[in-house]
Design an enzyme around this catalytic site. Structure first.
Site, short mmCIF file in Angstrom:
data_model
loop_
_atom_site.label_atom_id
_atom_site.label_comp_id
_atom_site.label_asym_id
_atom_site.label_seq_id
_atom_site.Cartn_x
_atom_site.Cartn_y
_atom_site.Cartn_z
N ASN A 142 132.07 19.08 20.96
CA ASN A 142 132.68 18.14 21.90
C ASN A 142 133.28 17.01 21.08
O ASN A 142 132.62 16.47 20.19
CB ASN A 142 131.61 17.50 22.80
CG ASN A 142 130.78 18.53 23.56
OD1 ASN A 142 131.15 19.69 23.66
ND2 ASN A 142 129.63 18.10 24.08
N HIS B 37 121.31 20.83 28.68
CA HIS B 37 122.24 19.69 28.71
C HIS B 37 121.47 18.47 29.21
O HIS B 37 121.66 18.00 30.33
CB HIS B 37 123.44 20.04 29.61
CG HIS B 37 124.67 19.22 29.31
ND1 HIS B 37 125.88 19.79 28.98
CD2 HIS B 37 124.89 17.89 29.30
CE1 HIS B 37 126.79 18.83 28.79
NE2 HIS B 37 126.21 17.67 28.98
C1 NOJ Z 1 129.52 14.57 26.52
C2 NOJ Z 1 128.42 15.08 27.36
O1 NOJ Z 1 128.11 16.39 26.99
C3 NOJ Z 1 128.71 14.99 28.84
O2 NOJ Z 1 127.52 15.20 29.52
C4 NOJ Z 1 129.34 13.66 29.16
O3 NOJ Z 1 129.51 13.47 30.54
C5 NOJ Z 1 130.66 13.57 28.46
N1 NOJ Z 1 130.44 13.66 27.03
C6 NOJ Z 1 131.43 12.29 28.71
O4 NOJ Z 1 130.73 11.23 28.21
#
Ligand code: NOJ
Length: 480
Positions: free
Chosen positions: A314, A129
Site C-alpha cells: 500500500n 486487517h
Molecule cells: C491503509 C489501511 O490499510 C486502510 O485500512 C486505511 O483505511 C487506508 N490506508 C487509508 O488510511
C-alpha cells in the site's frame, strides 16, 4: 505525454488488473450478530479509553454485512477485475482459536465470494486487517510468540473453506502500522504504549505469523489450488531533504520498509543490518543492557525467508527526512525517524488532502518501485492500495487527479523501468470507517450516506473516471 513515444505506450500491459479494496471492520458493521466474537476495535471503540474522533465506532459502518449485494453491484459497475476485502477473524472464529467455526461467518463470506465470481470479479482476500479477536489480545496479541501458530491455524481454516475459489491472498495488512501505531504511538487498539519492547516483539511475531500462514498454504493447498500468497506492506517513500541527509534516508527506508521486507524478500533473510545497528545504538542510548530487537535464530531466518509469491504494498504518500536541529518542528515524533535523530517533513510543492498524513507526491510510487526492485529483485509487484482522502461530495476532482497522476507514474515504472507491476488497487471502493479518524474523512469511489439507515452508496466523479480507466486500460481518460 509522459515522454512515452506511441499511443500504445500509454496503455497498461495486456492482462494488467485493476481492483478496489475495503476491510472488514471498516465496512461490515454487524459487530455482534449471531455468534461473532469481539475484536480489539469493538472492544476499544466501546470503551472509555477510545480516542476515535467523535467516538465513532464500526458497529454499523457501511453495513456491508447486509449490503453485500450492492457492494458486488458497485464492483461490477466499475468493471473491477478483482475486489480486495478482508475476513474478520472473530466473525469466522468467534473464540479466536480454530476449534469453533461460525456457520454465519462462513455463510457471509461464501455469499460474497460466490456473488463476485458470478459477475466475473475475482476475490482477493486479506486474512488480517487490524481486527484481532479480543480473546487473543487478552493473551498478549502480537507480542505473544504463540500468535504465529494461532494465526496459522486461522489461515488454515480460511484456505480450506475458500481456497477452491480464491487465488490471491494477503496474510497481514500493514504490519508496520499494527506494531507502531499500537505500541510505539500507543493509540491504535489495544493502545499499549510500549515503545521500547512491545513494538519490537510485535515486529518479530507478526513476521513469524505471516511466514507460518504462507507455509500452511504452500504445503497443504498450493498443489491443488494454485493460488498466490503474500502480505500488504505499508510503504512510506522517504527522500533526503538535502544531500547530506542521504545516508539518513537510506537507514530510514531500511528501518521502515526493510524491517518487514528484508526478512521475507531478501536473499540473506533476517533483519536488515542497518536496522540491527540502529536499534543496538538506540538501546544503548536508552540505558538498556541489550538490543530490544528480538533476534531471529538461524532456523527462524530460514522459516521466514522466501515466504512470498509476489510483493504487495500500500502506498499513499511520502516524506522528506532531515537531521534534527534545535529549530525543527517534528510533526511525527513517534516514528523511526525520531529514533534516528531526524525529522520527517513534506515538500511545500506537494498537494494536500483532507488528512494530515497524506500529501500528494505521485513520483513517490515510481521511486518506491525502483527501490524495491533494487533491494529485492525482479519480483511480481502488486499495488494493494493507493488512494486519496477528501471531504464529502460527489465532485471529487482532487481524487480523479490523484489517481491519474499516480497511475501515470505506475505506467512509467512498468514501461521505462521495466518493473513487473501486475495489479493496481484503489482504496477504497466506498467511504468507510477510517480508524482513529472515524467517518470524518472519505476515501471512496462511492460516497456513503451515513445518515441513511440503508447506507446508500452513490458513485463519485472518480468512480466514472476509474471505470473508464479499466475499460480503456489507460489513465488518460475522461471522468464523464
Ligand atoms: C491503509 C489501511 O490499510 C486502510 O485500512 C486505511 O483505511 C487506508 N490506508 C487509508 O488510511
Amino acid at each position: 505525454l509522459l515522454g512515452l513515444s506511441s499511443a500504445s505506450d500509454l496503455t497498461f500491459p495486456p492482462g494488467f488488473k485493476f481492483g478496489a479494496a475495503t476491510a472488514a471492520y471498516q465496512v461490515e458493521g454487524a459487530w455482534n450478530v449471531s455468534d461473532k466474537g469481539e475484536s480489539i476495535w469493538d472492544h476499544y471503540s466501546h470503551g472509555p479509553r477510545s480516542m476515535i474522533l467523535n467516538h465513532d465506532t464500526g458497529d454499523v459502518a457501511c453495513d456491508s454485512y447486509n449490503n453485500w449485494e450492492r457492494d458486488i453491484e458497485m464492483a461490477a459497475e466499475l468493471g473491477l477485475h478483482y475486489y480486495r476485502f478482508s475476513i474478520s477473524w472473530p466473525r469466522l472464529l468467534p473464540k479466536g482459536f480454530d476449534y469453533k467455526i461460525s456457520e454465519d461467518g462462513k455463510a457471509y463470506y461464501n455469499k460474497l465470494i460466490d456473488g463476485l465470481l458470478q459477475k466475473g470479479i475475482e476475490p482477493m482476500i486479506t486474512l488480517y486487517h487490524f481486527d484481532l479477536p479480543q480473546s487473543l489480545q487478552d493473551l498478549g496479541g502480537w507480542t505473544n510468540p504463540l500468535i504465529a501458530d494461532w494465526f496459522a491455524d486461522y489461515a488454515r481454516v480460511v484456505f480450506s473453506l475458500f481456497g477452491d475459489r480464491v487465488k490471491m491472498w494477503l496474510t497481514i495488512n500493514e504490519p508496520i502500522v499494527i506494531c507502531d501505531m499500537t505500541y510505539k504511538a500507543g493509540y491504535n487498539p489495544p493502545a499499549i504504549y510500549s515503545p521500547y519492547f512491545g513494538a519490537y516483539l510485535c515486529n518479530k511475531y507478526i513476521l513469524m505469523a505471516h511466514a507460518k500462514a504462507w507455509r500452511v498454504y504452500d504445503e497443504e493447498f498450493k498443489a491443488k489450488y494454485h493460488g498466490k500468497v503474500s502480505l500488504a506492506q505499508h510503504l512510506l517513500w522517504i527522500e533526503p531533504a538535502t544531500d547530506s541527509d542521504k545516508d539518513l534516508a537510506d537507514i530510514a527506508m531500511q528501518a521502515s520498509a526493510g524491517r518487514y521486507s528484508h526478512p521475507i524478500f531478501s536473499e540473506e533473510g533476517g533483519w536488515p543490518p542497518a536496522l540491527e545497528k540502529a536499534v543496538e545504538e538506540l538501546s544503548k542510548k536508552r540505558g538498556l543492557l541489550k538490543s530490544v530487537l528480538p533476534p531471529f535464530t538461524q532456523e527462524e531466518i530460514e522459516l521466514v525467508k522466501g515466504t512470498h509469491d509476489f510483493y504487495g504494498f500500500n502506498l499513499y504518500t511520502s516524506r522528506l527526512i532531515k537531521a534534527k536541529t534545535e529549530d525543527t518542528v517534528d510533526r511525527w515524533p513517534q516514528t523511526d525517524a525520531a529514533d534516528l535523530g531526524a525529522v520527517l517533513l513534506e515538500a511545500n510543492e506537494w498537494g494536500k488532502s483532507s488528512v494530515n498524513w497524506l500529501s500528494v507526491h505521485p513520483e513517490a510510487i515510481r521511486r518506491q518501485l525502483n527501490w524495491l526492485k533494487k533491494n529485492y529483485g525482479d519480483l511480481e509487484y502488486v499495488i494493494t492500495e493507493n488512494g486519496m482522502a477528501t471531504s464529502s461530495g460527489l465532485q471529487d476532482e482532487d481524487r480523479v487527479n490523484y489517481y491519474k497522476k499516480y497511475l501515470a507514474q505506475v505506467l512509467l515504472a512498468i514501461k521505462e523501468d521495466v518493473i513487473n507491476v501486475t495489479h493496481y488497487t484503489a482504496w477504497s471502493l466506498m467511504d468507510n470507517f477510517e480508524w482513529m479518524y472515524g467517518y470524518s474523512v472519505r476515501f471512496g469511489l462511492y460516497e456513503v450516506d451515513y445518515s441513511d439507515p440503508q447506507r446508500k452508496r452513490t458513485p463519485r466523479q472518480s468512480a466514472k473516471y476509474y471505470a473508464n480507466v479499466i475499460k480503456s486500460n489507460s489513465f488518460d481518460v475522461p471522468s464523464e
